[in-house]
Design a protein around this motif. Structure first.
Motif, PDB file in Angstrom:
ATOM      1  N   ASP A   1       0.835  -1.215   0.000  1.00  0.00           N
ATOM      2  CA  ASP A   1       0.000   0.000   0.000  1.00  0.00           C
ATOM      3  C   ASP A   1       0.865   1.258   0.000  1.00  0.00           C
ATOM      4  O   ASP A   1       0.553   2.240  -0.677  1.00  0.00           O
ATOM      5  CB  ASP A   1      -0.913   0.033   1.238  1.00  0.00           C
ATOM      6  N   VAL A   2       1.949   1.197   0.791  1.00  0.00           N
ATOM      7  CA  VAL A   2       2.843   2.369   0.881  1.00  0.00           C
ATOM      8  C   VAL A   2       3.370   2.729  -0.512  1.00  0.00           C
ATOM      9  O   VAL A   2       3.292   3.890  -0.928  1.00  0.00           O
ATOM     10  CB  VAL A   2       4.019   2.078   1.848  1.00  0.00           C
ATOM     11  N   PHE A   3       3.847   1.733  -1.251  1.00  0.00           N
ATOM     12  CA  PHE A   3       4.436   2.045  -2.559  1.00  0.00           C
ATOM     13  C   PHE A   3       3.370   2.466  -3.585  1.00  0.00           C
ATOM     14  O   PHE A   3       3.662   3.277  -4.468  1.00  0.00           O
ATOM     15  CB  PHE A   3       5.283   0.873  -3.063  1.00  0.00           C
ATOM     16  N   ILE A   4       2.183   1.941  -3.428  1.00  0.00           N
ATOM     17  CA  ILE A   4       1.100   2.394  -4.310  1.00  0.00           C
ATOM     18  C   ILE A   4       0.822   3.872  -4.044  1.00  0.00           C
ATOM     19  O   ILE A   4       0.694   4.687  -4.965  1.00  0.00           O
ATOM     20  CB  ILE A   4      -0.194   1.560  -4.082  1.00  0.00           C
ATOM     21  N   LYS A   5       0.778   4.202  -2.733  1.00  0.00           N
ATOM     22  CA  LYS A   5       0.540   5.609  -2.367  1.00  0.00           C
ATOM     23  C   LYS A   5       1.681   6.492  -2.863  1.00  0.00           C
ATOM     24  O   LYS A   5       1.457   7.607  -3.330  1.00  0.00           O
ATOM     25  CB  LYS A   5       0.422   5.745  -0.839  1.00  0.00           C
ATOM     26  N   VAL A   6       2.904   5.985  -2.731  1.00  0.00           N
ATOM     27  CA  VAL A   6       4.073   6.766  -3.174  1.00  0.00           C
ATOM     28  C   VAL A   6       3.958   7.057  -4.676  1.00  0.00           C
ATOM     29  O   VAL A   6       4.176   8.184  -5.114  1.00  0.00           O
ATOM     30  CB  VAL A   6       5.382   6.015  -2.848  1.00  0.00           C
ATOM     31  N   SER A   7       3.587   6.043  -5.441  1.00  0.00           N
ATOM     32  CA  SER A   7       3.489   6.253  -6.897  1.00  0.00           C
ATOM     33  C   SER A   7       2.448   7.309  -7.230  1.00  0.00           C
ATOM     34  O   SER A   7       2.588   8.067  -8.173  1.00  0.00           O
ATOM     35  CB  SER A   7       3.139   4.941  -7.597  1.00  0.00           C
TER      36      SER A   7
ATOM     37  N   SER B   1       1.445   9.779  -5.072  1.00  0.00           N
ATOM     38  CA  SER B   1       1.711  11.091  -4.459  1.00  0.00           C
ATOM     39  C   SER B   1       3.027  11.708  -4.887  1.00  0.00           C
ATOM     40  O   SER B   1       3.319  12.832  -4.491  1.00  0.00           O
ATOM     41  CB  SER B   1       1.730  10.962  -2.935  1.00  0.00           C
ATOM     42  N   LEU B   2       3.807  10.954  -5.638  1.00  0.00           N
ATOM     43  CA  LEU B   2       5.151  11.447  -5.974  1.00  0.00           C
ATOM     44  C   LEU B   2       5.122  12.798  -6.688  1.00  0.00           C
ATOM     45  O   LEU B   2       6.012  13.612  -6.512  1.00  0.00           O
ATOM     46  CB  LEU B   2       5.869  10.393  -6.833  1.00  0.00           C
TER      47      LEU B   2
ATOM     48  N   THR C   1      13.579  10.309   2.040  1.00  0.00           N
ATOM     49  CA  THR C   1      13.401   9.231   3.023  1.00  0.00           C
ATOM     50  C   THR C   1      12.404   9.642   4.110  1.00  0.00           C
ATOM     51  O   THR C   1      11.574   8.838   4.534  1.00  0.00           O
ATOM     52  CB  THR C   1      14.753   8.871   3.664  1.00  0.00           C
ATOM     53  N   THR C   2      12.483  10.896   4.539  1.00  0.00           N
ATOM     54  CA  THR C   2      11.545  11.375   5.558  1.00  0.00           C
ATOM     55  C   THR C   2      10.117  11.341   5.023  1.00  0.00           C
ATOM     56  O   THR C   2       9.188  10.914   5.707  1.00  0.00           O
ATOM     57  CB  THR C   2      11.907  12.830   5.971  1.00  0.00           C
ATOM     58  N   TRP C   3       9.989  11.769   3.774  1.00  0.00           N
ATOM     59  CA  TRP C   3       8.672  11.770   3.123  1.00  0.00           C
ATOM     60  C   TRP C   3       8.131  10.339   3.006  1.00  0.00           C
ATOM     61  O   TRP C   3       6.970  10.056   3.279  1.00  0.00           O
ATOM     62  CB  TRP C   3       8.819  12.414   1.745  1.00  0.00           C
ATOM     63  N   LEU C   4       9.022   9.417   2.650  1.00  0.00           N
ATOM     64  CA  LEU C   4       8.633   8.009   2.507  1.00  0.00           C
ATOM     65  C   LEU C   4       8.230   7.428   3.864  1.00  0.00           C
ATOM     66  O   LEU C   4       7.236   6.703   3.983  1.00  0.00           O
ATOM     67  CB  LEU C   4       9.806   7.222   1.911  1.00  0.00           C
ATOM     68  N   TYR C   5       9.009   7.788   4.911  1.00  0.00           N
ATOM     69  CA  TYR C   5       8.677   7.331   6.259  1.00  0.00           C
ATOM     70  C   TYR C   5       7.300   7.860   6.686  1.00  0.00           C
ATOM     71  O   TYR C   5       6.534   7.175   7.341  1.00  0.00           O
ATOM     72  CB  TYR C   5       9.724   7.828   7.263  1.00  0.00           C
ATOM     73  N   ARG C   6       7.020   9.106   6.321  1.00  0.00           N
ATOM     74  CA  ARG C   6       5.749   9.725   6.729  1.00  0.00           C
ATOM     75  C   ARG C   6       4.581   8.955   6.113  1.00  0.00           C
ATOM     76  O   ARG C   6       3.598   8.651   6.784  1.00  0.00           O
ATOM     77  CB  ARG C   6       5.710  11.201   6.299  1.00  0.00           C
ATOM     78  N   ILE C   7       4.718   8.620   4.845  1.00  0.00           N
ATOM     79  CA  ILE C   7       3.662   7.845   4.188  1.00  0.00           C
ATOM     80  C   ILE C   7       3.545   6.464   4.844  1.00  0.00           C
ATOM     81  O   ILE C   7       2.452   5.980   5.117  1.00  0.00           O
ATOM     82  CB  ILE C   7       3.964   7.706   2.675  1.00  0.00           C
ATOM     83  N   THR C   8       4.702   5.869   5.138  1.00  0.00           N
ATOM     84  CA  THR C   8       4.698   4.532   5.751  1.00  0.00           C
ATOM     85  C   THR C   8       4.007   4.574   7.116  1.00  0.00           C
ATOM     86  O   THR C   8       3.156   3.742   7.436  1.00  0.00           O
ATOM     87  CB  THR C   8       6.150   4.024   5.905  1.00  0.00           C
TER      88      THR C   8
END
Lengths: 233, 201
Positions: free
Chosen positions: B60-66, B68-69, B79-86
């Motif tokens: 789900d995290v990577f789907i959201k990343v794709s 919201s990128l 990395t901070t942004w990725l952690y926040r989504i995670t």
């Protein structure tokens, strides 16, 4: 600083996040309080263990699973997004769509109608000032224009009378303002009677033929526009 | 120092891949996943305490990343942004996870405290839990079970700090907390863990 204060700040003390003065007070307290020291050591131990915890990696097929879900999203999302494209893209597309629809309507109703109406120019002249020009039927030999002398003869039937007598329908007539003689008229008749129309017109005056329309096989009724030239007195 | 350099390299590579993906190269996103899947998965697993849940959550995290990128501000740390989504994805899962996990837990301890209340630590009975074969793994497992009992915010903060080794400042950015809130939340989490693990490790 009592035991409660120490416990409250132990976490920050461990992380060296406390101001020097407070850190020093806690250090002094730990040196003389076994209970708080036990808490401190226990905290350190847990943190050390947590720091060293095994990093758990994703399963081997993780990338494939995400990619499959993304593909699904891209294909569906791509379709969905096309419905919500930005206005700067959507407006020209919509305008192009409207233009295409209008072109289609013009083709269906306008061009089709134009095909039915064989807009041929027929000139009438001669002694009665009538030269009739009608289109030449494909494959038909071009007839020599016939000239008939009506002078002194009995009154020739008018164009309208001839048309009506043949049973063809006059759809509309335009007349000269001053003489009330037809300047042009649109006649509806069966396609296979086109030759008969030419014959009747020949009897009325000089007929000049022009390139003829090509009738479609299934076409049974045609409209012919007869333009009367030099129709004045 | 070397660790910092590695972090910076990952950061730079992530930014390049993100830009390339936004420019239309879908393969860059695969590389972005490969670069961060371990980090994201571990954070999910340590926060949720369940392998299958972590698998779904990390996906789900990577789907959201794709998705919201395109909104990522390239001035900030990837990395901070990725952690926040995670963390946000985990937080949403923890709420719905509690009931599901409760149905598959077994007690390992029936010790009673002074008030005669059961003072138990529950271990999830799950086939994918790292096998308790060695002492270290057993301690890992006990800690993980203790972490699983913490409220969502405490759980995420203590995982970020004590397992992932993030700074207070970064935890504040990831969680959207003031520094004081990070300190107090972490302090309560550690105190709770101390209580739960007393005499066990």
């Amino acid at each position: 600083m009592d035991c409660r204060d120490v416990k409250e700040h132990l976490s920050e003390y461990v992380d060296e996040m406390l101001p020097e003065k407070e850190a020093s007070e806690i250090k002094d307290h730990l040196a003389r309080c076994a209970d708080c020291l036990g808490e401190y050591e226990s905290t350190l131990k847990i943190i050390k263990h947590m720091n060293e915890m095994e990093t758990i990696d994703a399963p081997a097929e993780f990338l494939e699973k995400v990619t499959a879900r993304l593909e699904k999203r891209f294909s569906f999302g791509g379709w969905l997004r096309r419905l919500f494209v930005p206005l700067r893209v959507k407006l020209p597309l919509e305008l192009a769509g409207i233009a295409a629809a209008v072109a289609l309507l013009v083709y269906v109703f306008g061009v089709r109608d134009g095909r039915d109406l064989y807009e041929v120019t027929i000139s009438m002249s001669g002694e009665r000032g009538q030269t009739i020009v009608v289109p030449e039927k494909p494959g038909e030999k071009r007839d020599e224009p016939k000239r008939r002398d009506k002078k002194g003869g009995e009154r020739s039937p008018s164009l309208e009378e001839v048309i009506r007598a043949a049973g063809w329908r006059i759809v509309s007539t335009e007349r000269c303002e001053d003489s009330n003689i037809p300047a042009s008229m649109i006649v509806e008749l069966p396609a296979d009677e086109y030759q008969d129309l030419l014959g009747e017109l020949n009897r009325l005056g000089v007929v000049e033929t022009r390139p003829s329309p090509v009738f479609e096989e299934e076409q049974d009724v045609i409209k012919v526009k007869i333009v009367v030239q030099n129709a004045g007195p | 120092m070397q660790k910092q350099d590695t972090k910076d390299d990952i950061e730079l590579e992530s930014i390049d891949l993100a830009k390339s993906f936004l420019a239309g190269d879908r393969r860059s996103f695969d590389r972005l996943i490969m670069l961060h899947k371990r980090l994201v998965f571990n954070l999910c697993y340590r926060s949720l305490g369940d392998y299958d849940e972590a698998d779904d959550c990390a996906q789900d995290v990577f789907i959201k990343v794709s998705r919201s990128l395109k909104d990522f501000r390239f001035g900030s740390r990837f990395t901070t942004w990725l952690y926040r989504i995670t963390v946000n994805t985990c937080k949403n899962r923890i709420g719905s996870l509690e009931y599901r996990l409760r149905s598959r837990t077994v007690r390992i301890d029936t010790e009673r405290d002074m008030d005669d209340k059961p003072k138990v630590l529950e271990i999830e009975n799950h086939r994918h839990t790292p096998v308790v074969e060695f002492a270290k793994k057993e301690i890992d497992h006990l800690i993980q079970c203790a972490v699983n009992t913490l409220p969502a915010k405490q759980r995420l903060v203590v995982v970020l700090r004590d397992i992932e080794g993030r700074s207070y400042k970064e935890i504040g950015e990831i969680m959207g907390f003031e520094l004081g809130t990070v300190k107090s939340t972490l302090s309560r989490a550690r105190e709770q863990l101390r209580e739960l693990l007393k005499g066990k490790i």
